[in-house]
Design an enzyme around this catalytic site. Structure first.
Site, mmCIF file in Angstrom:
data_model
loop_
_atom_site.group_PDB
_atom_site.id
_atom_site.type_symbol
_atom_site.label_atom_id
_atom_site.label_comp_id
_atom_site.label_asym_id
_atom_site.label_seq_id
_atom_site.Cartn_x
_atom_site.Cartn_y
_atom_site.Cartn_z
ATOM 1 N N ASP A 15 -75.833 16.718 13.449
ATOM 2 C CA ASP A 15 -76.533 16.864 12.165
ATOM 3 C C ASP A 15 -77.518 18.031 12.249
ATOM 4 O O ASP A 15 -78.668 17.948 11.826
ATOM 5 C CB ASP A 15 -77.249 15.579 11.777
ATOM 6 C CG ASP A 15 -77.291 15.357 10.274
ATOM 7 O OD1 ASP A 15 -76.976 16.295 9.524
ATOM 8 O OD2 ASP A 15 -77.654 14.245 9.851
ATOM 9 N N HIS A 57 -83.595 16.444 2.551
ATOM 10 C CA HIS A 57 -82.997 16.029 1.281
ATOM 11 C C HIS A 57 -83.854 16.419 0.085
ATOM 12 O O HIS A 57 -83.742 15.831 -0.983
ATOM 13 C CB HIS A 57 -82.674 14.535 1.311
ATOM 14 C CG HIS A 57 -81.569 14.226 2.260
ATOM 15 N ND1 HIS A 57 -80.249 14.493 1.971
ATOM 16 C CD2 HIS A 57 -81.580 13.743 3.529
ATOM 17 C CE1 HIS A 57 -79.498 14.163 3.005
ATOM 18 N NE2 HIS A 57 -80.288 13.712 3.962
ATOM 19 N N LYS A 74 -65.888 17.005 2.897
ATOM 20 C CA LYS A 74 -67.098 16.206 3.077
ATOM 21 C C LYS A 74 -67.469 15.584 1.738
ATOM 22 O O LYS A 74 -67.551 16.270 0.718
ATOM 23 C CB LYS A 74 -68.254 17.086 3.566
ATOM 24 C CG LYS A 74 -69.611 16.378 3.623
ATOM 25 C CD LYS A 74 -69.646 15.294 4.690
ATOM 26 C CE LYS A 74 -71.004 14.599 4.736
ATOM 27 N NZ LYS A 74 -72.090 15.480 5.185
ATOM 28 N N HIS A 85 -74.354 21.309 10.214
ATOM 29 C CA HIS A 85 -74.794 22.053 9.036
ATOM 30 C C HIS A 85 -74.975 23.507 9.482
ATOM 31 O O HIS A 85 -75.852 23.805 10.295
ATOM 32 C CB HIS A 85 -76.132 21.521 8.520
ATOM 33 C CG HIS A 85 -76.081 20.126 8.004
ATOM 34 N ND1 HIS A 85 -76.241 19.823 6.662
ATOM 35 C CD2 HIS A 85 -75.913 18.934 8.636
ATOM 36 C CE1 HIS A 85 -76.166 18.518 6.493
ATOM 37 N NE2 HIS A 85 -75.969 17.952 7.682
ATOM 38 N N HIS A 88 -70.603 13.729 0.115
ATOM 39 C CA HIS A 88 -72.031 13.554 0.381
ATOM 40 C C HIS A 88 -72.735 13.016 -0.856
ATOM 41 O O HIS A 88 -72.505 13.490 -1.969
ATOM 42 C CB HIS A 88 -72.658 14.881 0.801
ATOM 43 C CG HIS A 88 -74.007 14.735 1.425
ATOM 44 N ND1 HIS A 88 -75.130 14.393 0.703
ATOM 45 C CD2 HIS A 88 -74.421 14.868 2.716
ATOM 46 C CE1 HIS A 88 -76.174 14.337 1.509
ATOM 47 N NE2 HIS A 88 -75.763 14.610 2.738
ATOM 48 N N HIS A 118 -73.042 9.412 10.511
ATOM 49 C CA HIS A 118 -74.259 8.629 10.808
ATOM 50 C C HIS A 118 -74.125 7.188 10.304
ATOM 51 O O HIS A 118 -74.816 6.742 9.396
ATOM 52 C CB HIS A 118 -75.528 9.281 10.265
ATOM 53 C CG HIS A 118 -75.377 10.049 8.998
ATOM 54 N ND1 HIS A 118 -75.001 9.462 7.820
ATOM 55 C CD2 HIS A 118 -75.559 11.358 8.724
ATOM 56 C CE1 HIS A 118 -74.947 10.375 6.873
ATOM 57 N NE2 HIS A 118 -75.277 11.537 7.402
ATOM 58 N N HIS A 153 -70.597 10.642 3.726
ATOM 59 C CA HIS A 153 -72.012 10.270 3.661
ATOM 60 C C HIS A 153 -72.154 9.519 2.347
ATOM 61 O O HIS A 153 -72.144 10.113 1.280
ATOM 62 C CB HIS A 153 -72.884 11.524 3.703
ATOM 63 C CG HIS A 153 -74.349 11.284 3.515
ATOM 64 N ND1 HIS A 153 -75.310 11.991 4.209
ATOM 65 C CD2 HIS A 153 -75.046 10.447 2.707
ATOM 66 C CE1 HIS A 153 -76.511 11.605 3.828
ATOM 67 N NE2 HIS A 153 -76.368 10.670 2.911
ATOM 68 N N HIS A 198 -70.595 17.181 13.490
ATOM 69 C CA HIS A 198 -71.458 17.109 12.296
ATOM 70 C C HIS A 198 -72.443 18.276 12.318
ATOM 71 O O HIS A 198 -73.592 18.133 12.728
ATOM 72 C CB HIS A 198 -72.208 15.774 12.275
ATOM 73 C CG HIS A 198 -72.893 15.487 10.987
ATOM 74 N ND1 HIS A 198 -73.008 14.205 10.485
ATOM 75 C CD2 HIS A 198 -73.518 16.281 10.082
ATOM 76 C CE1 HIS A 198 -73.670 14.234 9.342
ATOM 77 N NE2 HIS A 198 -73.996 15.498 9.083
#
Length: 575
Positions: free
Chosen positions: A369, A329, A226, A145, A228, A281, A255, A143
């Site tokens: 993450d 976020h 992915k 980014h 999300h 997660h 996600h 995971h």
């Protein structure tokens, strides 16, 4: 016949069968169950392969006349204790053409008994002394980014050799969603990652009902998708993405919808419809249906993972999460709705249950993450901290007595073989087994999981704990994790792999992009389920009370009891 007592033997050759090794400063111990470095049935005891002045690996002694053309390995790691999902054994590990060829006894069969035929050392064989050290497979961070290139040295310094995720840099989409969207961005990121000594799996954007937009990304180098919530993880998008994934043979990382805007966890499971999916997660602090996304870990088709900021549950876990959420976020703490969104994701009851579910093998993987509510350099460390806390709380697992081999095998699988299986990489990486790429990490036991001694990428040293380069010997302070020759551009590419969808190979992507790193297809993962994840196959009944958020696992309520002290912390780090 001369005899050595156990402590003297361990000092000379490293621990052997029956010896126990403490992992860093945890309460975890592993026990060597087999010693292959002594040959079959101990036939080579007394002439174990050891390098150095006055020692075994010398011309016409432990070193034979075998040339490379006659099969001599390029590298042998002597006498290491191999810790993997399949066991705890001591062995000499041979590497040739960047791949593991054998675990056994290395040496010269003209002068030594029990030498493995793939481990006949010759003048072209390099030696790494693994005696007294622990050898593991390189970690797979499932995971990532890809926010900044500086993550790669941080990852390597922590023993991570494979990155699964996506991004384009510090763009808002990348900071939130682990996606490299579209063919142009995929080409740029594959080119950027071509020079680094890591294996790469890029995820394209799956939040669309357009089949062609997803196929376009697969042909351009995405090895999966992915989904999300920040892009809209609706039941329609889930179904459309999984339809394309089924046809292409690739994995989908999920996600889900924290706010339950498009449906609840039951609706997401209905949209998944029994198909394989990697649930990121799974506890929910990182995102997903509030408050009960954790219940997906009970489904056999869901391949669940955690991210490391909630590992393990401590007195500081909740406080740091609110600020992380706001940044990652793109939320505004002055907006009540944004604050409520953040607070809905942070639940001590589900974080506490996450600990237990890992120990049961119900949550199967741990990733970082990275820079998006997680730390790329702490995947391995926090995995073993969780194992330590669970031993203190739950005692030894069934099958463990004098040592913790069962628990150790379960936890190391969470960041090696399990993510490799989940994403179709396990034919190439994920374990210390013949035929696989020699992505290996060597630890001094006192620093296990904290700071590797060496990180090998494709059988070549890419990273190491190294002292002052102007010193007269390699060890003077400051000893820091530093890039080695294997991190240079040429060997970095030659020793690594870029994983893509089979559709990209068929479409001629390797020739089109001109990448130096070998490009290989992922294996078809669409029939894989939790039962295929070694040591992490449990599917207990998991329920969350919608009012109190209390989690029950097989009918037992899990009480939140955060720890205030952990191993692998201030004893090793100043900051």
């Amino acid at each position: 016949m001369s005899r050595l007592d156990r402590s003297r033997y361990a000092a000379l050759y490293g621990p052997t069968v029956g010896d126990r090794i403490r992992l860093a400063d945890t309460d975890l111990f592993i026990e060597v169950t087999e010693d292959r470095s002594r040959g079959p049935a101990g036939t080579g005891t007394g002439d174990e392969a050891v390098f150095g002045g006055g020692k075994v690996i010398r011309e016409s002694m432990g070193q034979s006349l075998a040339t490379r053309a006659e099969g001599a390995p390029d590298l042998v790691i002597t006498g290491a204790v191999v810790l993997d999902h399949w066991g705890v054994v001591k062995a000499d590990v041979g590497i040739r053409d960047g791949r593991i060829v054998a675990l056994g006894k290395a040496g010269n069969p003209d002068t030594m008994d029990g030498v493995h035929p793939e481990l006949v050392m010759g003048p072209g064989t390099e030696i790494i002394a693994g005696n007294g050290k622990i050898l593991t497979a390189g970690a797979v961070d499932c995971h990532v980014h890809l926010i900044c290139p500086q993550q790669v040295p941080e990852a390597l310094g922590a023993g991570i050799t494979t990155l699964i995720g996506g991004g384009t840099g510090p763009a808002e989409g990348t900071k939130a969603t682990t996606v490299t969207p579209g063919s142009w961005n995929l080409a740029r990121m594959l080119s950027a990652l071509d020079d680094w000594p890591v294996n790469v799996v890029l995820l394209g954007k799956g939040n669309t009902v357009s089949d062609e937009s997803m196929w376009e990304q697969l042909r351009a180098g995405a090895a999966g998708f992915k989904l999300h919530e920040d892009w809209g993880t609706t039941p329609a998008a889930i179904d459309a993405c999984l339809r394309v994934a089924d046809a292409a043979g690739v994995q989908v990382a999920l996600h889900s919808d924290t706010l339950n805007e498009a449906g609840f966890v039951e609706d997401t499971l209905a949209a998944i419809a029994g198909r394989a999916i990697h649930a990121y997660h799974t506890e929910g602090a990182g995102g997903g249906h509030a408050p009960d996304i954790i219940t997906v870990a009970a489904a056999g088709n869901v391949l669940p993972s955690s991210t490391n900021p909630t590992r393990p549950h401590t007195v500081n876990t909740l406080d740091e999460h609110l600020d992380m959420l706001m940044v990652c976020h793109h939320l505004n703490p002055s907006v009540p709705e944004d604050l409520a969104f953040a607070e809905s994701r942070i639940r001590p009851s589900t974080i506490a249950a996450e600990d237990i579910l890992h120990d049961l093998g119900a949550i199967s993987m741990i990733g970082s993450d990275s820079q998006a509510m997680g730390r790329i350099g702490e995947v391995v460390l926090r995995t073993w901290q969780t194992a330590h806390v669970m031993k203190l709380r739950r005692g030894s697992l069934a099958g463990d007595d004098r040592a913790d081999n069962t628990r150790a095998r379960r936890y190391i699988a969470k960041y090696t073989i399990c993510p490799a299986v989940a994403h179709g990489l396990d034919a190439e990486i994920g374990s210390v087994e013949p035929g696989k790429l020699a992505d290996l990490v060597l630890y001094d036991p006192a620093f296990f999981g904290v700071r590797p001694s060496l990180v090998l990428k494709g059988g070549f040293i890419a990273w190491a704990a190294m002292g002052d380069a102007n010193a007269s010997i390699p060890t003077p302070q400051p000893v820091l994790p530093r890039p080695m020759w294997g991190a240079a551009r040429g060997p970095a590419a030659a020793s690594s792999l870029i994983f893509v969808a089979p559709a990209a190979i068929e479409d001629g992507l390797p020739g089109r992009l001109g990448l130096a790193t070998p490009v290989v297809p992922v294996a078809d993962v669409r029939r894989r389920g939790k039962a295929d994840l070694p040591e992490n196959t449990a599917t207990p009944d998991i329920r969350v009370d919608p009012d109190t958020f209390t989690v029950t696992v097989d009918g037992e309520a899990i009480e939140a009891d955060p720890v205030s002290e952990l191993p692998m912390t201030q004893r090793y780090f100043l900051f």
